[in-house]
Design a protein around this motif. Structure first.
Motif, PDB file in Angstrom:
ATOM      1  N   TYR B 193       0.843  -1.205   0.000  1.00 39.14           N
ATOM      2  CA  TYR B 193       0.000   0.000   0.000  1.00 39.14           C
ATOM      3  C   TYR B 193       0.874   1.248   0.000  1.00 39.14           C
ATOM      4  N   PRO B 194       0.359   2.375  -0.471  1.00 41.37           N
ATOM      5  CA  PRO B 194       1.162   3.597  -0.474  1.00 41.37           C
ATOM      6  C   PRO B 194       1.314   4.195   0.928  1.00 41.37           C
ATOM      7  N   ALA B 195       2.402   4.928   1.127  1.00 37.80           N
ATOM      8  CA  ALA B 195       2.636   5.634   2.383  1.00 37.80           C
ATOM      9  C   ALA B 195       2.307   7.114   2.170  1.00 37.80           C
ATOM     10  N   PRO B 196       1.948   7.828   3.242  1.00 41.41           N
ATOM     11  CA  PRO B 196       1.533   9.234   3.094  1.00 41.41           C
ATOM     12  C   PRO B 196       2.706  10.183   2.861  1.00 41.41           C
ATOM     13  N   ARG B 197       3.386  10.057   1.725  1.00 43.63           N
ATOM     14  CA  ARG B 197       4.530  10.926   1.430  1.00 43.63           C
ATOM     15  C   ARG B 197       4.131  12.007   0.436  1.00 43.63           C
ATOM     16  N   LYS B 198       4.851  13.110   0.467  1.00 43.39           N
ATOM     17  CA  LYS B 198       4.531  14.231  -0.399  1.00 43.39           C
ATOM     18  C   LYS B 198       4.858  13.919  -1.861  1.00 43.39           C
ATOM     19  N   LEU B 199       3.969  14.389  -2.768  1.00 45.53           N
ATOM     20  CA  LEU B 199       4.192  14.215  -4.207  1.00 45.53           C
ATOM     21  C   LEU B 199       4.298  15.582  -4.860  1.00 45.53           C
ATOM     22  N   ARG B 200       5.209  15.665  -5.836  1.00 47.88           N
ATOM     23  CA  ARG B 200       5.334  16.907  -6.620  1.00 47.88           C
ATOM     24  C   ARG B 200       5.258  16.549  -8.096  1.00 47.88           C
ATOM     25  N   LEU B 201       4.455  17.318  -8.818  1.00 50.32           N
ATOM     26  CA  LEU B 201       4.343  17.101 -10.255  1.00 50.32           C
ATOM     27  C   LEU B 201       4.723  18.392 -10.965  1.00 50.32           C
ATOM     28  N   ALA B 202       5.724  18.285 -11.851  1.00 46.17           N
ATOM     29  CA  ALA B 202       6.124  19.458 -12.658  1.00 46.17           C
ATOM     30  C   ALA B 202       5.734  19.187 -14.102  1.00 46.17           C
ATOM     31  N   ILE B 203       4.955  20.082 -14.677  1.00 50.07           N
ATOM     32  CA  ILE B 203       4.511  19.920 -16.066  1.00 50.07           C
ATOM     33  C   ILE B 203       5.273  20.911 -16.936  1.00 50.07           C
ATOM     34  N   GLY B 204       5.891  20.401 -18.017  1.00 46.27           N
ATOM     35  CA  GLY B 204       6.718  21.247 -18.869  1.00 46.27           C
ATOM     36  C   GLY B 204       5.995  21.721 -20.118  1.00 46.27           C
ATOM     37  N   ALA B 205       6.699  22.512 -20.932  1.00 47.84           N
ATOM     38  CA  ALA B 205       6.108  23.055 -22.157  1.00 47.84           C
ATOM     39  C   ALA B 205       5.938  21.937 -23.186  1.00 47.84           C
ATOM     40  N   PRO B 206       4.853  21.986 -23.980  1.00 46.13           N
ATOM     41  CA  PRO B 206       4.580  20.920 -24.956  1.00 46.13           C
ATOM     42  C   PRO B 206       5.650  20.838 -26.046  1.00 46.13           C
ATOM     43  N   LEU B 207       5.908  19.614 -26.509  1.00 43.17           N
ATOM     44  CA  LEU B 207       6.820  19.376 -27.626  1.00 43.17           C
ATOM     45  C   LEU B 207       5.978  18.981 -28.832  1.00 43.17           C
ATOM     46  N   ARG B 224      13.928  10.249 -27.763  1.00 41.16           N
ATOM     47  CA  ARG B 224      15.072  10.898 -27.092  1.00 41.16           C
ATOM     48  C   ARG B 224      14.710  12.315 -26.657  1.00 41.16           C
ATOM     49  N   ARG B 225      14.043  13.043 -27.547  1.00 39.19           N
ATOM     50  CA  ARG B 225      13.673  14.426 -27.187  1.00 39.19           C
ATOM     51  C   ARG B 225      12.690  14.440 -26.022  1.00 39.19           C
ATOM     52  N   CYS B 226      11.745  13.507 -26.034  1.00 39.73           N
ATOM     53  CA  CYS B 226      10.788  13.410 -24.922  1.00 39.73           C
ATOM     54  C   CYS B 226      11.537  13.125 -23.617  1.00 39.73           C
ATOM     55  N   GLU B 227      12.486  12.187 -23.708  1.00 37.90           N
ATOM     56  CA  GLU B 227      13.218  11.782 -22.505  1.00 37.90           C
ATOM     57  C   GLU B 227      13.991  12.956 -21.916  1.00 37.90           C
ATOM     58  N   SER B 228      14.664  13.705 -22.786  1.00 40.77           N
ATOM     59  CA  SER B 228      15.456  14.820 -22.235  1.00 40.77           C
ATOM     60  C   SER B 228      14.537  15.910 -21.687  1.00 40.77           C
ATOM     61  N   ALA B 229      13.336  16.087 -22.294  1.00 37.76           N
ATOM     62  CA  ALA B 229      12.407  17.092 -21.769  1.00 37.76           C
ATOM     63  C   ALA B 229      11.920  16.696 -20.373  1.00 37.76           C
ATOM     64  N   VAL B 230      11.668  15.401 -20.171  1.00 34.00           N
ATOM     65  CA  VAL B 230      11.234  14.943 -18.836  1.00 34.00           C
ATOM     66  C   VAL B 230      12.392  15.082 -17.845  1.00 34.00           C
ATOM     67  N   ARG B 231      13.617  14.692 -18.287  1.00 35.12           N
ATOM     68  CA  ARG B 231      14.782  14.798 -17.383  1.00 35.12           C
ATOM     69  C   ARG B 231      15.029  16.250 -16.962  1.00 35.12           C
ATOM     70  N   ALA B 232      14.741  17.167 -17.901  1.00 38.10           N
ATOM     71  CA  ALA B 232      14.975  18.588 -17.589  1.00 38.10           C
ATOM     72  C   ALA B 232      14.056  19.084 -16.476  1.00 38.10           C
ATOM     73  N   LEU B 233      12.973  18.349 -16.238  1.00 42.61           N
ATOM     74  CA  LEU B 233      12.028  18.769 -15.184  1.00 42.61           C
ATOM     75  C   LEU B 233      12.365  18.173 -13.826  1.00 42.61           C
ATOM     76  N   MET B 234      13.383  17.300 -13.776  1.00 42.32           N
ATOM     77  CA  MET B 234      13.796  16.720 -12.489  1.00 42.32           C
ATOM     78  C   MET B 234      14.172  17.834 -11.528  1.00 42.32           C
ATOM     79  N   PRO B 235      13.830  17.719 -10.237  1.00 38.35           N
ATOM     80  CA  PRO B 235      14.068  18.814  -9.286  1.00 38.35           C
ATOM     81  C   PRO B 235      15.533  19.267  -9.253  1.00 38.35           C
ATOM     82  N   HIS B 236      16.487  18.313  -9.271  1.00 40.24           N
ATOM     83  CA  HIS B 236      17.891  18.726  -9.165  1.00 40.24           C
ATOM     84  C   HIS B 236      18.413  19.345 -10.443  1.00 40.24           C
ATOM     85  N   ALA B 237      17.672  19.123 -11.564  1.00 40.09           N
ATOM     86  CA  ALA B 237      18.133  19.661 -12.844  1.00 40.09           C
ATOM     87  C   ALA B 237      17.937  21.168 -12.910  1.00 40.09           C
ATOM     88  N   SER B 238      17.001  21.675 -12.095  1.00 38.48           N
ATOM     89  CA  SER B 238      16.718  23.103 -12.193  1.00 38.48           C
ATOM     90  C   SER B 238      17.653  23.919 -11.329  1.00 38.48           C
TER      91      SER B 238
END
Lengths: 325, 238
Positions: B193-207, B224-238
């Motif tokens: 079952y899931p645990a009550p942990r915080k979730l963050r969702l970052a939505i980027g600009a459309p490709l 590849r372009r999709c993958e790098s766009a998702v990676r760019a939204l990772m919290p540490h990437a910003s």
């Protein structure tokens, strides 16, 4: 509200007994055909499928009638909703969920009016629901497709709400059981008679482009059988009422006979127009719920108002049971 | 949109087949159930996971494909929970057939509540992808999909499969990248079952991939372009 014992009327006993007997005889005949190797395997398979489906359908149709008024209204409501679902998925009306939703509300309201025994509201719902459907999608400011979605919504409400709910309203008559059983069985029989006469006599087709399997012989034979059967049963049901005169009984029989076949041809026209064979897959051998109950759609209001003219429904019974007033 | 007198794409299918069909179109019942399910889901995500969404303004009008990293069963629920209005009504999560469409009961839940469409791992036929692509454009749908193909068991994002490219290459349909943070910690694969942990969702600009050719190379390039766009939204990437 006054309630009658389930088997108070001899016609109720007769119809239930005859139905059971017919299913048993049909089973025996098809069994004998299978043993003797008569008919093509495809014909026998179709006969078995149809008979099997009837064994499931008959208790579902006759059970609520025997159980009581509220059961009838509940069953008619569910039937209306099931028909609407098939209709909206076949015509594409389901892509307009707001209109489909308004038709659902209309079906519920019409059956509620029957349950409440409030004839004024029951009659008023026809134009009121149409008005709501007409207005419903205007605020969306999307006139493209307006005529089609509104027309289909009104069509659906007329057939599965306003039309079918007449069967619900009939249940307000304490002696409704023989009337409803007569309509259910003769309408079903009209279909079987058309099929049988068509197979036995053959001959020219009735409307080949609309329904390639129906012949003139089947239609005429079925109309004669249905008319005579309805007139005879009505003679026993409406004895001692102004309706119990031979010409009126025969007119009533013709109305039921024509209404049943017209309902069938109406659905055939819908299906041909869309380009589909069956409305659904729920009943093996028949297709969808609508493929089975199409004959009832036009008969319900026609029979109701004919009887209403001479006899009336629920006369002298308490009205507005839920809303008061 | 003009009204077309046309039966549902899934007309004539038996109930069990219909639930698993990629041609399934939703009716009134599915819309009402789906709406109730999303309301419950949003309540749960807000109360139990304090879901925080950024970049919601990047979501276009349907049709579009919403993609994200995939670490837990919470992912699809979260993405379908944040959609609103027309996009929510038209959204299909592309879900693993063997996990969610095994029995008729689980198929009914996946179909009616989540409005999922089954994708069969390792045996997705070219025809199925073609059906999905055709419906995406013609029916103006929204797909929620995870191009990694499966949940990352260790929580680390894997390479994207070229399937996303097959769906959108040469079309005007935008792909919206998103990154989900916290789902793996909240509900890793080994937990029941899931645990009550915080979730963050970052939505980027459309490709957009209108100019990408529908070839193997084009699909891989899109992935590849999709993958790098998702990676760019990772919290540490910003």
């Amino acid at each position: 509200m006054m309630r009658e014992a389930v088997f108070a009327h001899p016609v109720t006993v007769g119809i239930v007994a005859a139905t059971v007997a017919v299913v048993l005889v049909a089973g025996a005949v098809i069994g004998a055909m299978t043993l003797a190797g008569r008919g093509t395997p495809e014909l026998r398979r179709e006969l078995w499928l149809r008979t099997g489906s009837w064994c499931l359908l008959l208790p579902l149709m006759m059970g609520p009638v025997l159980l009581g008024r509220e059961w009838v209204i509940g069953a008619v409501t569910l039937l209306g909703l099931a028909c609407l679902r098939e209709f909206d998925r076949a015509t594409g009306l389901f892509r307009e969920p707001l209109v489909a939703g308004l038709v659902v509300l209309g079906i519920l309201a019409a059956n509620f009016a029957a349950l409440d025994h409030w004839y004024g509201f029951f009659v008023a719902l026809w134009p009121l629901t149409v008005g709501v459907i007409v207005i419903g999608t205007i605020p969306r400011d999307r006139p493209q497709g307006y005529v089609q979605r509104v027309a289909l919504g009104i069509f659906a409400y007329m057939l599965f709400g306003a039309g079918l709910a007449h069967l619900s309203f009939m249940a307000n008559e304490p002696g409704y059981r023989p009337i409803l059983l007569m309509l259910l069985t003769t309408v079903a029989l009209s279909d079987v008679a058309a099929f049988t006469f068509g197979k036995l006599i053959g001959g020219p087709k009735l409307l080949p482009t609309t329904s390639p399997n129906k012949s003139i012989a089947g239609a005429v034979g079925s109309l004669c059988v249905t008319t005579l059967l309805v007139a005879t049963l009505s003679f026993f049901i409406f004895r001692d009422t102004p309706m119990a005169q031979p010409h009126w009984l025969l007119v009533f029989g013709v109305i039921v006979g024509i209404g049943a076949q017209a309902g069938d041809l109406m659905l055939s026209s819908i299906k041909r127009d869309i380009g589909i064979k069956d409305m659904g897959t729920i009943l093996p051998g028949h297709g969808g719920v609508l493929d089975r109950f199409n004959s009832l759609l036009l008969v319900a209001p026609a029979a109701f108002h004919f009887i209403q003219f001479f006899v009336g429904f629920g006369m002298g019974q308490p009205v507005r049971l839920i809303t008061g007033g | 949109m003009e009204f077309k007198l046309r039966p549902a794409r899934d007309h004539g299918l038996e109930t069990a087949d219909r639930l698993r069909s990629l041609s399934r179109e939703r009716g009134l019942g599915s819309l009402v159930l789906g709406r109730a399910w999303r309301a419950a889901l949003r309540g749960y995500l807000a109360a139990f996971h304090r879901l925080e969404v950024t970049g919601r303004e990047n979501l276009p009008e349907p049709p579009f494909v919403l993609i994200a990293n995939h670490t837990s069963h919470l992912d699809a629920l979260t993405l379908s929970g944040v959609l609103r209005g027309e996009a929510a009504r038209r959204a299909h999560a592309l879900a693993a057939g063997d996990t969610f469409f095994g029995s008729t009961l689980s198929s009914a839940f996946a179909a009616y509540a989540v409005n999922a469409l089954p994708v069969w791992r390792k045996r997705t036929k070219a025809g199925e992808l073609a059906t999905l692509r055709e419906r995406l454009v013609e029916d103006r749908l929204v797909y929620i999909l995870f191009p990694e193909g499966t949940r990352a068991r260790d929580g680390r994002m894997a390479a994207f499969q070229p399937g996303i490219g097959v769906l959108v290459a040469g079309t005007e349909v935008p792909v919206v990248p998103a990154f989900l943070d916290g789902c793996h910690a909240a509900w890793p694969p080994e937990r029941r079952y899931p645990a009550p942990r915080k979730l963050r969702l970052a939505i980027g600009a459309p490709l957009r991939f209108a100019d990408v050719p529908a070839t193997r190379a084009g699909w891989e390039d899109a992935a590849r372009r999709c993958e790098s766009a998702v990676r760019a939204l990772m919290p540490h990437a910003s």
